[in-house]
Design a protein around this motif. Structure first.
Motif, PDB file in Angstrom:
ATOM      1  N   ALA A 642      -8.343  -8.745 -36.503  1.00 17.59           N
ATOM      2  CA  ALA A 642      -6.884  -8.530 -36.537  1.00 17.59           C
ATOM      3  C   ALA A 642      -6.631  -7.319 -37.420  1.00 17.59           C
ATOM      4  O   ALA A 642      -6.807  -6.194 -37.008  1.00 17.59           O
ATOM      5  N   GLY A 643      -6.251  -7.531 -38.674  1.00 19.58           N
ATOM      6  CA  GLY A 643      -6.100  -6.406 -39.591  1.00 19.58           C
ATOM      7  C   GLY A 643      -5.117  -5.375 -39.093  1.00 19.58           C
ATOM      8  O   GLY A 643      -4.073  -5.690 -38.515  1.00 19.58           O
ATOM      9  N   SER A 644      -5.471  -4.107 -39.307  1.00 19.86           N
ATOM     10  CA  SER A 644      -4.556  -3.016 -38.970  1.00 19.86           C
ATOM     11  C   SER A 644      -5.015  -2.202 -37.785  1.00 19.86           C
ATOM     12  O   SER A 644      -4.480  -1.125 -37.537  1.00 19.86           O
ATOM     13  N   CYS A 645      -6.034  -2.675 -37.020  1.00 16.60           N
ATOM     14  CA  CYS A 645      -6.478  -1.929 -35.851  1.00 16.60           C
ATOM     15  C   CYS A 645      -5.395  -1.959 -34.772  1.00 16.60           C
ATOM     16  O   CYS A 645      -4.412  -2.689 -34.873  1.00 16.60           O
ATOM     17  N   ILE A 646      -5.599  -1.184 -33.724  1.00 16.56           N
ATOM     18  CA  ILE A 646      -4.568  -1.021 -32.700  1.00 16.56           C
ATOM     19  C   ILE A 646      -4.218  -2.359 -32.053  1.00 16.56           C
ATOM     20  O   ILE A 646      -3.039  -2.707 -31.901  1.00 16.56           O
ATOM     21  N   ASP A 647      -5.214  -3.141 -31.674  1.00 20.65           N
ATOM     22  CA  ASP A 647      -4.947  -4.421 -31.021  1.00 20.65           C
ATOM     23  C   ASP A 647      -4.603  -5.503 -32.024  1.00 20.65           C
ATOM     24  O   ASP A 647      -3.936  -6.488 -31.679  1.00 20.65           O
ATOM     25  N   GLY A 648      -5.058  -5.349 -33.287  1.00 22.22           N
ATOM     26  CA  GLY A 648      -4.726  -6.336 -34.302  1.00 22.22           C
ATOM     27  C   GLY A 648      -3.249  -6.402 -34.605  1.00 22.22           C
ATOM     28  O   GLY A 648      -2.734  -7.456 -35.020  1.00 22.22           O
ATOM     29  N   ARG A 649      -2.539  -5.309 -34.396  1.00 20.40           N
ATOM     30  CA  ARG A 649      -1.087  -5.303 -34.625  1.00 20.40           C
ATOM     31  C   ARG A 649      -0.392  -6.264 -33.658  1.00 20.40           C
ATOM     32  O   ARG A 649       0.544  -6.984 -34.027  1.00 20.40           O
ATOM     33  N   LEU A 650      -0.869  -6.271 -32.410  1.00 20.66           N
ATOM     34  CA  LEU A 650      -0.285  -7.190 -31.430  1.00 20.66           C
ATOM     35  C   LEU A 650      -0.699  -8.623 -31.721  1.00 20.66           C
ATOM     36  O   LEU A 650       0.085  -9.562 -31.500  1.00 20.66           O
ATOM     37  N   THR A 651      -1.904  -8.821 -32.240  1.00 25.50           N
ATOM     38  CA  THR A 651      -2.345 -10.161 -32.625  1.00 25.50           C
ATOM     39  C   THR A 651      -1.448 -10.727 -33.721  1.00 25.50           C
ATOM     40  O   THR A 651      -1.076 -11.907 -33.705  1.00 25.50           O
ATOM     41  N   SER A 652      -1.087  -9.896 -34.688  1.00 26.22           N
ATOM     42  CA  SER A 652      -0.190 -10.343 -35.761  1.00 26.22           C
ATOM     43  C   SER A 652       1.181 -10.714 -35.213  1.00 26.22           C
ATOM     44  O   SER A 652       1.797 -11.693 -35.665  1.00 26.22           O
ATOM     45  N   ALA A 653       1.664  -9.946 -34.246  1.00 21.69           N
ATOM     46  CA  ALA A 653       2.977 -10.254 -33.658  1.00 21.69           C
ATOM     47  C   ALA A 653       2.949 -11.601 -32.939  1.00 21.69           C
ATOM     48  O   ALA A 653       3.897 -12.400 -33.046  1.00 21.69           O
ATOM     49  N   TRP A 654       1.868 -11.882 -32.199  1.00 21.14           N
ATOM     50  CA  TRP A 654       1.768 -13.180 -31.535  1.00 21.14           C
ATOM     51  C   TRP A 654       1.682 -14.296 -32.553  1.00 21.14           C
ATOM     52  O   TRP A 654       2.184 -15.413 -32.330  1.00 21.14           O
ATOM     53  N   ASN A 655       1.020 -14.058 -33.670  1.00 22.10           N
ATOM     54  CA  ASN A 655       0.931 -15.068 -34.712  1.00 22.10           C
ATOM     55  C   ASN A 655       2.320 -15.393 -35.273  1.00 22.10           C
ATOM     56  O   ASN A 655       2.639 -16.561 -35.554  1.00 22.10           O
ATOM     57  N   TRP A 656       3.146 -14.367 -35.421  1.00 26.02           N
ATOM     58  CA  TRP A 656       4.524 -14.593 -35.873  1.00 26.02           C
ATOM     59  C   TRP A 656       5.296 -15.408 -34.839  1.00 26.02           C
ATOM     60  O   TRP A 656       6.067 -16.306 -35.195  1.00 26.02           O
ATOM     61  N   CYS A 657       5.093 -15.111 -33.558  1.00 21.93           N
ATOM     62  CA  CYS A 657       5.793 -15.847 -32.504  1.00 21.93           C
ATOM     63  C   CYS A 657       5.435 -17.334 -32.527  1.00 21.93           C
ATOM     64  O   CYS A 657       6.286 -18.198 -32.267  1.00 21.93           O
ATOM     65  N   SER A 658       4.177 -17.641 -32.831  1.00 28.04           N
ATOM     66  CA  SER A 658       3.741 -19.037 -32.823  1.00 28.04           C
ATOM     67  C   SER A 658       4.385 -19.859 -33.931  1.00 28.04           C
ATOM     68  O   SER A 658       4.356 -21.092 -33.885  1.00 28.04           O
ATOM     69  N   LYS A 659       4.976 -19.202 -34.917  1.00 34.57           N
ATOM     70  CA  LYS A 659       5.572 -19.911 -36.061  1.00 34.57           C
ATOM     71  C   LYS A 659       7.094 -19.823 -36.071  1.00 34.57           C
ATOM     72  O   LYS A 659       7.733 -20.134 -37.077  1.00 34.57           O
ATOM     73  N   ILE A 660       7.691 -19.412 -34.942  1.00 32.09           N
ATOM     74  CA  ILE A 660       9.134 -19.181 -34.920  1.00 32.09           C
ATOM     75  C   ILE A 660       9.917 -20.471 -35.173  1.00 32.09           C
ATOM     76  O   ILE A 660      11.000 -20.445 -35.780  1.00 32.09           O
ATOM     77  N   GLU A 661       9.375 -21.619 -34.752  1.00 35.71           N
ATOM     78  CA  GLU A 661      10.114 -22.870 -34.925  1.00 35.71           C
ATOM     79  C   GLU A 661      10.283 -23.251 -36.393  1.00 35.71           C
ATOM     80  O   GLU A 661      11.163 -24.051 -36.733  1.00 35.71           O
ATOM     81  N   LYS A 662       9.438 -22.697 -37.266  1.00 30.36           N
ATOM     82  CA  LYS A 662       9.497 -23.038 -38.687  1.00 30.36           C
ATOM     83  C   LYS A 662      10.415 -22.108 -39.481  1.00 30.36           C
ATOM     84  O   LYS A 662      10.590 -22.301 -40.679  1.00 30.36           O
ATOM     85  N   LYS A 663      10.978 -21.112 -38.817  1.00 29.54           N
ATOM     86  CA  LYS A 663      11.822 -20.142 -39.520  1.00 29.54           C
ATOM     87  C   LYS A 663      13.212 -20.721 -39.776  1.00 29.54           C
ATOM     88  O   LYS A 663      13.740 -21.507 -38.988  1.00 29.54           O
ATOM     89  N   ARG A 664      13.798 -20.277 -40.859  1.00 33.17           N
ATOM     90  CA  ARG A 664      15.136 -20.759 -41.225  1.00 33.17           C
ATOM     91  C   ARG A 664      16.185 -20.342 -40.208  1.00 33.17           C
ATOM     92  O   ARG A 664      17.184 -21.042 -40.001  1.00 33.17           O
ATOM     93  N   TYR A 665      15.981 -19.218 -39.568  1.00 38.32           N
ATOM     94  CA  TYR A 665      16.966 -18.682 -38.633  1.00 38.32           C
ATOM     95  C   TYR A 665      16.687 -19.133 -37.195  1.00 38.32           C
ATOM     96  O   TYR A 665      17.289 -18.599 -36.255  1.00 38.32           O
ATOM     97  N   TYR A 666      15.796 -20.098 -36.991  1.00 33.99           N
ATOM     98  CA  TYR A 666      15.472 -20.542 -35.633  1.00 33.99           C
ATOM     99  C   TYR A 666      16.698 -21.078 -34.907  1.00 33.99           C
ATOM    100  O   TYR A 666      16.812 -20.965 -33.680  1.00 33.99           O
ATOM    101  N   SER A 667      17.633 -21.658 -35.657  1.00 33.94           N
ATOM    102  CA  SER A 667      18.850 -22.182 -35.025  1.00 33.94           C
ATOM    103  C   SER A 667      19.644 -21.071 -34.345  1.00 33.94           C
ATOM    104  O   SER A 667      20.279 -21.302 -33.308  1.00 33.94           O
TER     105      SER A 667
END
Length: 682
Positions: A642-667
């Motif tokens: 993952a890290g900062s490589c070209i494809d790792g940036r997209l991996t980090s974005a998907w990781n954020w998407c997987s945790k959207i239900e836990k965000k305060r602003y999910y409502s």
């Protein structure tokens, strides 16, 4: 005659697994198992060694870039310290020999000296590791060249033993990214090349490998039309439905891509059997009597044109609609990859793959290429957006577009090209513009939000983009300014990839189906996958990356592009990763745009005000969390995946998407109609 030939060859393949060669003793079950395990173990060891060497090389490249960045940072600190030392010396001179000032100057001198030593050490370390990495690349290249001479010997060894998932069918290695298969344009001109034909101008531009493109403007209609497929007509849509129905019930990859094959002939036999079943099914569904005859005679060569049309329609439809065929396209492309094998072609007695039909190819064939240079093309294919525009303006734009189309049809029609053909080409280009509107423009909107709510040189109180490795799952450590540029560069790269998505899909099709571009089955840590080189896609990606670096004046993080390795096994995986970009950004942009409209309701406005402090504060909270934790290097088991490589940036974005239900602003997402990031698989 053809049917008898196929049946004889199939029977030979069946007997090859059961009968020993003349003069050889029949090995016992124990010996067979021992030989199988030894051969499988050897192949696994070879594949593991190759994968580990590739991972080491990627890690060295990323560490080299990291040291180079640290060298620049240390040099900048040294320069600031020297400036500060000069100011302190001036202040000490003005103080007239004050002891405290003299001591401060002396301490500052020692600090400057230590920084100078640190800068020199960083410079030496970066240079040393860079030299070692270059030597490693040269050694790997020489090893690959040496291995090419042993292909036949390795093939003989594999034909007599097990075909393990870690070994390729013909013993060839699949090199990753832009470094593999350096000269492809000559190959494409040879009769053996059966993949989609890359136009000469495009091949010349790709050969630049990251440098300035050829003289042709990449955004001109003439250049874009080379990679824009023709829209399907009614007959082709009927073939598409037929193909999708056949693929939806097929279990081709489940039966073929398994580790249980003990030799190559068994796998080839399974490929032929399942491929023939799919082909027969297509014909039976299209013409029952003709299908009955095919099942009895098995003369596939007579229906060569029909099969090529079916498969080409499916490939073309996927390029025009990347969100479609998500559960069937993989079967299609893997089937055609196997059909490109010379042994399979010999048994089938025809080729399943023919070049894709594009706008450029049709106009070139009919002698109407000047159409693409006409100034009216812009008006005739423009996407008309009705948002925030009066109705009369929209109607005026629609009429102007229709008049431009009619004028072009009358101006460039000839005996070989009718008005309908010209309109067909214009509609196809309009489809590309429509795709860009819904897939590239959300990235532009997100870049605009970044510029609107954040500035690089200073952070608003409570809205700093700074991240710290080890905190909240982040693997990167960036200051506010550095993270701002990192996010901007990542979004700019995604924007350029989305802009050239049709071209990248076209090149993906060419890489996957190029005759001679073999693959190997390998457990990549994400299941059993076909690992294959993708030189055309790699070169195009290097060009896009170089263009972004020139535009932005530098690069934060790693510029390594994973392609043809355990992270991104083939061009299909690469292109599928970047079709996810609009699926990630579209819902976020939709929520940000809908918030002011939602707050026209008094109760929702009161909730947003009490919970977030208003619409602007809610927007900033969503963007702050997205820009920090969707670009923090997380989402994989280690930094190099993952890290900062070209494809790792997209991996980090998907990781954020997987945790959207836990965000305060999910409502707020749910109020705006959010259902998920993944979309529909049909």
């Amino acid at each position: 005659m053809h049917g008898q030939h196929v049946e004889q060859l199939n029977s030979i393949l069946d007997e090859a697994e059961q009968q020993p060669a003349a003069g050889e003793q029949q090995p016992g079950p124990g010996d067979q198992q021992r030989l199988y395990e030894e051969h499988a173990g050897r192949l696994r060891a070879e594949a593991d060694a190759e994968a580990n060497a590739r991972r080491l090389l990627v890690a060295q490249e990323q560490w080299t870039e990291y040291l180079a960045q640290k060298e620049q940072d240390t040099g900048a600190l040294l320069g600031r310290a020297q400036q500060l030392q000069g100011l302190m010396q001036q202040m000490a001179a003005a103080a007239g020999g004050d002891a405290a000032a003299a001591a401060a100057v002396a301490e500052m001198g020692r600090l400057v000296e230590e920084l100078g030593v640190a800068a020199a050490e960083a410079r030496a370390s970066a240079a040393q590791l860079k030299a070692e990495t270059e030597r490693g690349k040269r050694s790997s290249s020489q090893a690959n060249l040496a291995a090419d001479g042993d292909v036949e010997m390795k093939r003989q060894r594999e034909d007599g033993g097990s075909e393990d998932g870690a070994a390729g069918e013909d013993g060839q290695q699949a090199a990753g990214g832009a470094g593999a298969a350096g000269d492809l344009a000559p190959e494409q001109q040879q009769p053996g090349f059966i993949g989609p034909q890359i136009p000469a101008a495009a091949a010349a531009a790709l050969a630049a490998n990251g440098t300035a493109a050829a003289a042709a403007d990449p955004d001109s209609f003439r250049e874009r039309a080379k990679y824009i497929p023709l829209r399907l007509n009614m007959e082709e849509r009927r073939l598409l439905r037929l193909l999708e129905a056949a693929l939806s019930v097929s279990e081709y990859t489940d039966k073929v891509d398994v580790l249980s094959w003990r030799n190559k002939s068994g796998r080839v036999h399974a490929q032929i059997r399942d491929m023939c079943a799919i082909l027969c099914g297509l014909v039976v569904a299209q013409d029952f009597r003709r299908g009955q005859q095919l099942i009895v005679e098995r003369d596939f060569a007579q229906l060569c044109q029909f099969f090529q049309d079916c498969f080409e329609v499916g490939r073309r439809h996927k390029i025009m609609n990347p969100e479609k065929m998500r559960d069937t396209y993989g079967k299609l492309i893997y089937l055609l990859m196997d059909a490109c094998d010379p042994e399979i072609q010999e048994l089938l007695e025809f080729k399943c793959v023919r070049p894709l039909r594009t706008v450029y190819a049709l106009l070139e064939e009919r002698g109407a290429l000047p159409l693409l240079d006409d100034p009216l093309m812009e008006v005739a294919t423009a996407e008309i957006v009705s948002a925030d525009r009066p109705r009369f303006e929209v109607q005026r734009a629609i009429k102007a577009k229709e008049r431009a189309r009619d004028t072009l049809a009358r101006r460039y029609r000839n005996r070989a090209l009718s008005d309908e053909d010209i309109l067909h080409c214009l509609y196809s280009i309009s489809d590309n513009n429509s795709y860009l509107l819904f897939n590239r423009d959300p990235v532009d909107r997100m870049i605009a939000y970044l510029h609107r709510y954040f500035v690089p040189h200073s952070a608003e109180q409570g809205y700093s983009l700074a991240i710290q490795g080890g905190s909240q799952g982040a693997r990167l450590t960036h200051s506010h300014e550095r993270q701002y540029h990192y996010v901007l560069q990542s979004l700019t790269l995604w924007r350029e990839i989305s802009h050239e998505m049709f071209k990248l899909w076209y090149l993906t099709d060419a890489d996957m189906l190029r005759e001679g571009n073999s693959y190997r089955l390998q457990n990549t840590g994400q299941g059993l996958n076909r690992v294959q080189s993708a030189p055309l896609v790699g070169r195009a990606m290097q060009q896009i990356l170089a263009r972004c670096q020139r535009r932005l004046g530098g690069w934060v993080g790693s510029s390594v592009v994973h392609l043809g390795d355990h992270n991104v096994p083939s061009a299909l995986f690469f292109i599928d990763k970047y079709t996810q970009v609009p699926r990630i950004l579209n819902p976020v942009v939709l929520v940000l745009d809908e918030l002011p409209k939602l707050c026209k309701d008094a109760q929702i406005a009161a909730y947003v005000q009490s919970a977030f402090g208003g619409v602007e504060a809610a927007r900033k909270e969503i963007l702050l969390d997205f820009f920090r934790h969707a670009f923090d290097g997380s989402g994989a088991d280690n930094f190099f995946d993952a890290g900062s490589c070209i494809d790792g940036r997209l991996t980090s974005a998907w990781n954020w998407c997987s945790k959207i239900e836990k965000k305060r602003y999910y409502s707020l997402f749910k109020l705006a109609g959010f259902n998920g990031f993944d979309g529909d698989f049909k």
